[in-house]
Design a protein around this motif. Structure first.
Motif, PDB file in Angstrom:
ATOM      1  N   GLY A  42       0.808  -1.209   0.000  1.00 36.25           N
ATOM      2  CA  GLY A  42       0.000   0.000   0.000  1.00 36.25           C
ATOM      3  C   GLY A  42       0.841   1.257   0.000  1.00 36.25           C
ATOM      4  N   GLU A  43       2.134   1.133  -0.304  1.00 29.58           N
ATOM      5  CA  GLU A  43       3.031   2.290  -0.291  1.00 29.58           C
ATOM      6  C   GLU A  43       2.801   3.163  -1.518  1.00 29.58           C
ATOM      7  OE1 GLU A  43       7.828   3.259  -0.541  1.00 29.58           O
ATOM      8  OE2 GLU A  43       7.078   1.198  -0.640  1.00 29.58           O
ATOM      9  N   PHE A  44       2.773   4.468  -1.300  1.00 31.40           N
ATOM     10  CA  PHE A  44       2.634   5.416  -2.407  1.00 31.40           C
ATOM     11  C   PHE A  44       3.826   5.281  -3.346  1.00 31.40           C
ATOM     12  CE2 PHE A  44       3.861   9.549  -4.185  1.00 31.40           C
ATOM     13  CZ  PHE A  44       2.735   9.818  -4.964  1.00 31.40           C
ATOM     14  N   LEU A  45       3.514   5.148  -4.646  1.00 33.31           N
ATOM     15  CA  LEU A  45       4.567   4.992  -5.648  1.00 33.31           C
ATOM     16  C   LEU A  45       4.730   6.230  -6.521  1.00 33.31           C
ATOM     17  CD1 LEU A  45       3.853   1.321  -6.824  1.00 33.31           C
ATOM     18  CD2 LEU A  45       5.552   2.102  -5.168  1.00 33.31           C
ATOM     19  N   CYS A  46       3.606   6.699  -7.096  1.00 29.57           N
ATOM     20  CA  CYS A  46       3.708   7.831  -8.019  1.00 29.57           C
ATOM     21  C   CYS A  46       2.320   8.371  -8.335  1.00 29.57           C
ATOM     22  CB  CYS A  46       4.409   7.406  -9.316  1.00 29.57           C
ATOM     23  SG  CYS A  46       3.473   6.165 -10.255  1.00 29.57           S
ATOM     24  N   LEU A  47       2.301   9.510  -9.038  1.00 29.70           N
ATOM     25  CA  LEU A  47       1.076  10.087  -9.567  1.00 29.70           C
ATOM     26  C   LEU A  47       0.970   9.755 -11.053  1.00 29.70           C
ATOM     27  CD1 LEU A  47       1.135  13.654  -7.961  1.00 29.70           C
ATOM     28  CD2 LEU A  47      -0.432  11.798  -7.388  1.00 29.70           C
ATOM     29  N   PRO A  72       0.507  12.178  -0.742  1.00 26.53           N
ATOM     30  CA  PRO A  72       1.038  12.406   0.615  1.00 26.53           C
ATOM     31  C   PRO A  72       2.177  13.426   0.612  1.00 26.53           C
ATOM     32  CG  PRO A  72       1.973  10.410  -0.300  1.00 26.53           C
ATOM     33  CD  PRO A  72       0.968  10.891  -1.312  1.00 26.53           C
ATOM     34  N   GLU A  73       2.439  13.991   1.775  1.00 27.77           N
ATOM     35  CA  GLU A  73       3.615  14.842   1.966  1.00 27.77           C
ATOM     36  C   GLU A  73       4.749  13.940   2.468  1.00 27.77           C
ATOM     37  OE1 GLU A  73       2.748  18.095   4.518  1.00 27.77           O
ATOM     38  OE2 GLU A  73       1.120  18.893   3.256  1.00 27.77           O
ATOM     39  N   LEU A  74       5.659  13.622   1.569  1.00 26.00           N
ATOM     40  CA  LEU A  74       6.724  12.665   1.893  1.00 26.00           C
ATOM     41  C   LEU A  74       7.792  13.297   2.764  1.00 26.00           C
ATOM     42  CD1 LEU A  74       7.093  10.982  -1.614  1.00 26.00           C
ATOM     43  CD2 LEU A  74       5.776  10.191   0.356  1.00 26.00           C
ATOM     44  N   GLN A  75       8.343  12.491   3.648  1.00 21.48           N
ATOM     45  CA  GLN A  75       9.416  12.923   4.537  1.00 21.48           C
ATOM     46  C   GLN A  75      10.580  11.946   4.424  1.00 21.48           C
ATOM     47  OE1 GLN A  75       8.111  13.534   8.585  1.00 21.48           O
ATOM     48  NE2 GLN A  75       6.152  14.413   7.965  1.00 21.48           N
ATOM     49  N   THR A  76      11.784  12.465   4.549  1.00 18.67           N
ATOM     50  CA  THR A  76      12.967  11.616   4.488  1.00 18.67           C
ATOM     51  C   THR A  76      12.941  10.591   5.623  1.00 18.67           C
ATOM     52  OG1 THR A  76      14.267  13.427   3.544  1.00 18.67           O
ATOM     53  CG2 THR A  76      15.489  11.590   4.499  1.00 18.67           C
ATOM     54  N   GLY A  77      13.197   9.333   5.274  1.00 16.79           N
ATOM     55  CA  GLY A  77      13.219   8.276   6.277  1.00 16.79           C
ATOM     56  C   GLY A  77      11.871   7.660   6.558  1.00 16.79           C
ATOM     57  N   PHE A  78      10.835   8.088   5.797  1.00 18.32           N
ATOM     58  CA  PHE A  78       9.498   7.548   6.002  1.00 18.32           C
ATOM     59  C   PHE A  78       8.876   7.179   4.655  1.00 18.32           C
ATOM     60  CE2 PHE A  78      10.273   9.971   9.790  1.00 18.32           C
ATOM     61  CZ  PHE A  78       9.667   9.242  10.796  1.00 18.32           C
ATOM     62  N   ALA A  79       7.939   6.240   4.686  1.00 19.03           N
ATOM     63  CA  ALA A  79       7.152   5.880   3.515  1.00 19.03           C
ATOM     64  C   ALA A  79       5.690   6.147   3.831  1.00 19.03           C
ATOM     65  CB  ALA A  79       7.357   4.413   3.149  1.00 19.03           C
ATOM     66  N   ALA A  80       4.924   6.531   2.808  1.00 17.75           N
ATOM     67  CA  ALA A  80       3.495   6.814   2.986  1.00 17.75           C
ATOM     68  C   ALA A  80       2.689   5.606   2.535  1.00 17.75           C
ATOM     69  CB  ALA A  80       3.101   8.047   2.199  1.00 17.75           C
ATOM     70  N   LEU A  81       1.828   5.101   3.418  1.00 24.19           N
ATOM     71  CA  LEU A  81       0.970   3.963   3.104  1.00 24.19           C
ATOM     72  C   LEU A  81      -0.486   4.420   3.091  1.00 24.19           C
ATOM     73  CD1 LEU A  81       2.517   1.149   5.367  1.00 24.19           C
ATOM     74  CD2 LEU A  81       3.292   1.995   3.146  1.00 24.19           C
ATOM     75  N   ILE A  82      -1.252   3.892   2.154  1.00 23.66           N
ATOM     76  CA  ILE A  82      -2.677   4.212   2.108  1.00 23.66           C
ATOM     77  C   ILE A  82      -3.356   3.699   3.379  1.00 23.66           C
ATOM     78  CG2 ILE A  82      -3.319   2.083   0.906  1.00 23.66           C
ATOM     79  CD1 ILE A  82      -4.716   5.514   0.022  1.00 23.66           C
ATOM     80  N   ASN A  83      -4.237   4.491   3.957  1.00 15.19           N
ATOM     81  CA  ASN A  83      -4.870   4.066   5.210  1.00 15.19           C
ATOM     82  C   ASN A  83      -5.986   3.052   4.951  1.00 15.19           C
ATOM     83  OD1 ASN A  83      -7.122   5.516   4.360  1.00 15.19           O
ATOM     84  ND2 ASN A  83      -6.680   7.279   5.667  1.00 15.19           N
TER      85      ASN A  83
END
Length: 231
Positions: A42-47, A72-83
């Protein structure tokens, strides 16, 4: 007569039909933007933009694992997953590709999973093979370091004794056969004295200090031989 009538009749001008664009290329039509996620995590990949349905005006096609929500607003050291509700994002720690270390053994490995590191692993590298994990940091194991130094000293003592014994054996043959020069006779005595002093080093509990090691009749040759045996 027929030929004359044909000459009088002009061929009709072909009608120019207006170019009809597909519905999705009509002015003012903008394709919706979607967020694509990994099917497993569920990790954000691209638009990307949705594809039009050619036979259904106004219908856009959304592939599996894509969502028409804000990125998502991406941050270094983190991955964004769909809730869970598929309407937002959750940030989780991302240590993939990092080298992590077992706090039990110090063994290193390449991390491949999303999320916080489980108990028993750290991103901190031990400074030496003698470090142990205490609390939240590596601490040198003084006892282990001392024992390793003692074992190395014992090994050096054994090897140095072997070298001295080899030199004594050859020189003793020369003396026994009355073939020894004065220098060789003196060397025999010196090597024997060195071997006695070497045997008196106490390495049963701790490694001796560097100054406690006796000097041999030929320290340079002894050092070269020791290096060849420990390489």
């Amino acid at each position: 007569m027929t030929d004359e009538l044909d000459d009088l009749i002009e061929a009709p001008t072909p009608l120019e039909l207006p170019e009809v664009l597909p519905w999705w290329q009509q002015p003012g039509i903008e394709p919706p933007v979607m967020c694509n996620v990994h099917r497993g995590t569920g990790e954000f990949l691209c638009l990307s933009e949705a594809d039009p349905s050619p036979l259904e005006p106004g219908v856009w096609l959304f592939p599996a694992y894509s969502y028409q929500i804000d990125p998502p607003e991406l941050q270094t050291g983190f991955a964004a997953l769909i809730n869970r509700d598929s309407n937002g994002w959750e940030l989780v720690a991302d240590h993939r590709g990092a080298t992590v270390y077992s706090t039990d053994t110090g063994e290193r490995r390449l991390w491949q999973a999303l999320g916080d590191l489980p108990e028993g692993y750290t991103l901190q590298a031990p400074a030496s093979e003698f470090d142990t994990w205490v609390g939240e940091q590596w601490v040198p194991d003084e006892a282990a370091m001392a024992e390793a130094a003692r074992q190395m000293a014992y090994h050096k003592q054994v090897l140095a004794n072997q070298y001295a014994t080899s030199r004594i054996s050859t020189l003793q043959d020369a003396v026994d056969l009355k073939m020894a020069s004065e220098a060789e006779a003196a060397a025999l005595t010196a090597w024997k004295a060195y071997r006695v002093e070497l045997s008196r080093l106490d390495i049963t509990t701790t490694a001796p200090a560097e100054d406690d090691w006796p000097s041999s009749p030929n320290d340079e040759a002894l050092a070269v031989w020791l290096a060849s045996q420990t390489a």
